[in-house]
Structures are given as C-alpha cells and as structure tokens.
Design an enzyme around this catalytic site. Structure first.
Site, short mmCIF file in Angstrom:
data_model
loop_
_atom_site.label_atom_id
_atom_site.label_comp_id
_atom_site.label_asym_id
_atom_site.label_seq_id
_atom_site.Cartn_x
_atom_site.Cartn_y
_atom_site.Cartn_z
N LYS A 172 -4.88 -10.40 15.00
CA LYS A 172 -4.31 -10.65 14.01
C LYS A 172 -3.85 -11.83 14.20
CE LYS A 172 -1.51 -9.27 10.55
NZ LYS A 172 -0.64 -8.79 9.19
N GLU A 217 9.83 -7.95 0.67
CA GLU A 217 9.65 -7.00 2.13
C GLU A 217 11.05 -6.87 2.65
OE1 GLU A 217 6.89 -6.12 5.99
OE2 GLU A 217 6.64 -7.89 4.32
#
Length: 410
Positions: A172, A217
């Site tokens: 990723k 976040e």
C-alpha cells in the site's frame, strides 16, 4: 541562567465560550474540538527541529525545558500548566521545520471550566496580555487551484503505484496531491478556522505555525499512563439521502479493498505501540465514522503505557503510520518521494500539544493547508492506494477530502 528557564502560572477564570476570538489573526495557535480545547497567544519559546530524529530531539529538548521551568498550577488538570503546541514535518528530508511553540498566554476550556496560563522567561516581567476578544476581520474568499500535481498527473501516479503493488514491491502507498492559492493582505485566518470548527465539530480543529485544518484522526492521546488512538483508513462519499447514505456506509463496511487498506493501517499502529505498552486492545471489527461529507472506516486502540514514554516519544514511534504512508513503510516512503513532485511539509505529520508531564494529544495533520507568512496557501489531500485501486475513483476521493479546506477558504 538557562536561557530557556520559564516561569509558568495557571489560574482559573470565568468561562470564555469563543476561544477563536482570542487568537492572533495571522499566527493563531489552537487545538479545539466541540468548542473545547486550548488557545495560545504570543510566543514565549519556539523550538525548531529537522531531519530523521526531529521527534526524539523534540522529546529531549522538551524534557530540558520542563526541568528548568518554575510552574505554579493549582488546577493540576489536563491542559493546565506548562505546555507547547507542536507540528512536525511528514518526511525526514522535508525543508519545512518541525516546531514546538510555548505561547505567552494559553487559555483552556473543558466542560465549562476555563483557565489561563501565563508564561514568561524567568527573571523578566510577566506578560501583560489582557484577555481580549477581537471580532473577526473582513470576509475573504479565495480559490484553491491545482498545484504541482495536476489531476491527470495524479491519475498517472496512482496507475504507476498500482503497477508497483502488482509487482510486489509494496502492499500500500498513500499518494497526495496539492492545491494552491493566495490570501489577500491582512486576511483574518480565524475566519477559515471558524468555518472548519463549525463545519466539522467532531474533528480536531488546529492551528500551529500557519498549519490550519480539521483532522478526524487521533494519532495518539496520552493521559496519566493510558493511551488511545483512532485509526482511519477507507473512505466513501456520503449518500444524497438517508437511504443512499445508509447504503454507502454498508458498502464501505463490506468493501474488501477498503478493509485491506484499513487493516494495514491498524496493524502498523499496533506494531508501533506494542513495545511501549503492557495492555493493548482494539475494537473487534472496524466501525464507520460519519463526517459531514464522507464516511470513514475506523478502529479505536486503547492501551496502558509500560515504559514511561511521553506523547512525543509515542509520535516518534508511530509516525508515519500506514494510514498516511503505506506499507512496508520504507518502500512506501521511497515511492512517495518518487511520484509526488512536492515537499509535503507538515501535511500528514503529527500536530497537537504536549504538557510538562509528557501527556498530550496529537492528531495526523489531514484536511489541512499550510499558510506562509506572505499569504501563500498550499492544501493537501491523499488516498491509500492498494492493488485494486482505480485512478479515477482515487482522484474523486481527493476532491472529497479537499472539500473542508476548499470551503473554509472559499
């Protein structure tokens, strides 16, 4: 006498409901969620760091500042006493400095209780800053336009990344693109901050050294030996009506592509925290978090510290997570440097605050823009790229993620 020796005094004050109105128009210092948090005015001490050890260097420097300080804090609660706001560059090779800033005046607000902390160099006079609420300046609207990485080039970068993942170079990578604009002279940056705070009340709205944004976040929160984090990875647009919105949330929760992207991010956080904790637990399955413009997949992580680490030590251990870099980390960082034609600066780096005891709250600098002292604005948004990512879909996702900042300046 130590040049960094500070005298710090905290006292309770009547409730101030509008922390933003205390701030400097061009250099605001703020950490706030649901109209609670910390506002800073002036600069008693500024520490700058760079390079691969910028966060551990900051942790060491902060310990020295704390050791030399004289602190009077009858409240003894989270956010009182000596503290610094901080923002750190994403990449160790960034030209952007990482900073810890101790304001001259800090106003805190939590659950209806309000306090002021004044900070000055030991041996000099205490600052006389009155707590004055300044009305917002004139309205302004600017357009943010594609910067160094245009939409077509971003699609090409995503396609290249998918190819590299397909050839097993990595699992990723998070690729970002940029938008740029320029503020008119004498613009009141508190207007942008106010729009972000009102539009995204459940996010951390922050302003540190020209970096402004609202992040969903939580990278890490350290409080009296307990740590928690909220990991976000996996995104889908909100639906146009209630039925479509429910379907969108379900599609995200059951998407194997988003599930894989999310699991990479969770595992990277767990791997980083395990050496520092005696207990570490996560929510069993990811849940969906609703923001005004999109859904995220989320996992909460909670633990108990076992080694006395401060919040600065923990951000050094955690950064960069797979949520903002990719996995394996070094392969992802190398590909980011290759495919992104710009310096991320503090985008996707840790932003937040640290107290004298090392506790603090840090978010990942997302949904943000860096505003230079000359008024140049650079905003960033990125997406996690995995094997079955679609370049057109990823470009559309960046547009969604840009929306909070574009609307706050527009």
């Amino acid at each position: 006498m130590n040049a960094q020796a500070l005298t710090v005094e905290t006292t309770p004050i009547p409730d101030i409901r509008q922390l933003v109105l205390l701030l400097d128009q061009r250099q605001p210092l703020l950490w706030m969620r649901r109209n609670q948090g910390l506002a800073g005015v002036g600069t008693a001490l500024r520490l700058e760091f760079s390079g691969p050890n910028r966060m551990t260097d900051a942790a060491s420097a902060w310990q020295e500042v704390v050791a030399a300080a004289t602190v009077t804090d009858p409240l003894q609660r989270t956010g009182t006493g000596l503290l610094a706001f901080g923002a750190f560059a994403f990449d160790e090779s960034s030209a952007e400095t990482s900073v810890l800033i101790v304001p001259e005046v800090i106003v805190g607000r939590e659950n209806g209780q309000c306090w002021v902390t004044r900070v000055w160099h030991t041996g000099s006079a205490a600052p006389a800053h009155p707590l004055t609420l300044h009305p917002l300046g004139n309205e302004y609207r600017i357009s943010l336009l594609p910067g160094a990485l245009k939409p077509a080039a971003y699609r090409e970068a995503v396609a290249e990344a998918v190819g590299r993942i397909g050839s097993l170079e990595l699992n990723k990578v998070v690729l970002a693109r940029d938008l740029v604009g320029r503020l008119p002279d004498e613009s009141d940056l508190r207007r942008t901050i106010t729009k972000l705070a009102l539009g995204y009340p459940d996010c951390w709205t922050y302003a540190v050294d020209g970096l402004v944004g609202s992040s969903p976040e939580t990278l890490i929160r350290a409080d009296h030996g307990e740590v928690n984090a909220r990991v976000l990875a996996g995104t889908i647009s909100r639906g146009a009506d209630a039925v479509a919105d429910t379907e969108a949330a379900l599609a995200l929760a059951t998407s194997s592509k988003d599930g894989d992207e999310h699991e990479f991010a969770v595992q990277s956080v767990l791997k980083s925290l395990r050496p520092h904790t005696s207990v570490l637990a996560t929510s069993e399955i990811p849940f969906t978090v609703k923001l005004p413009n999109l859904w995220h997949l989320a996992t909460d992580v909670e633990g108990t510290l076992s080694d006395g680490s401060t919040s600065l030590d923990l951000i050094a251990a955690l950064h960069p997570t797979a949520a903002v870099a990719g996995t394996p980390t070094q392969s992802a960082l190398a590909l980011i440097r290759e495919l992104e034609p710009f310096d991320r600066g503090r985008y996707a780096g840790p932003v937040g605050w640290v107290g004298a005891d090392g506790d603090g709250e840090w978010a990942i600098a997302l949904r943000c823009a860096q505003v230079s002292r000359t008024g140049d604005v650079t905003a960033y948004a990125g997406c996690g790229i995995v094997l079955d990512s679609n370049p057109e879909h990823e470009l559309a996702e960046t547009k969604m993620k840009f929306r909070p900042v574009v609307e706050a300046f527009g």
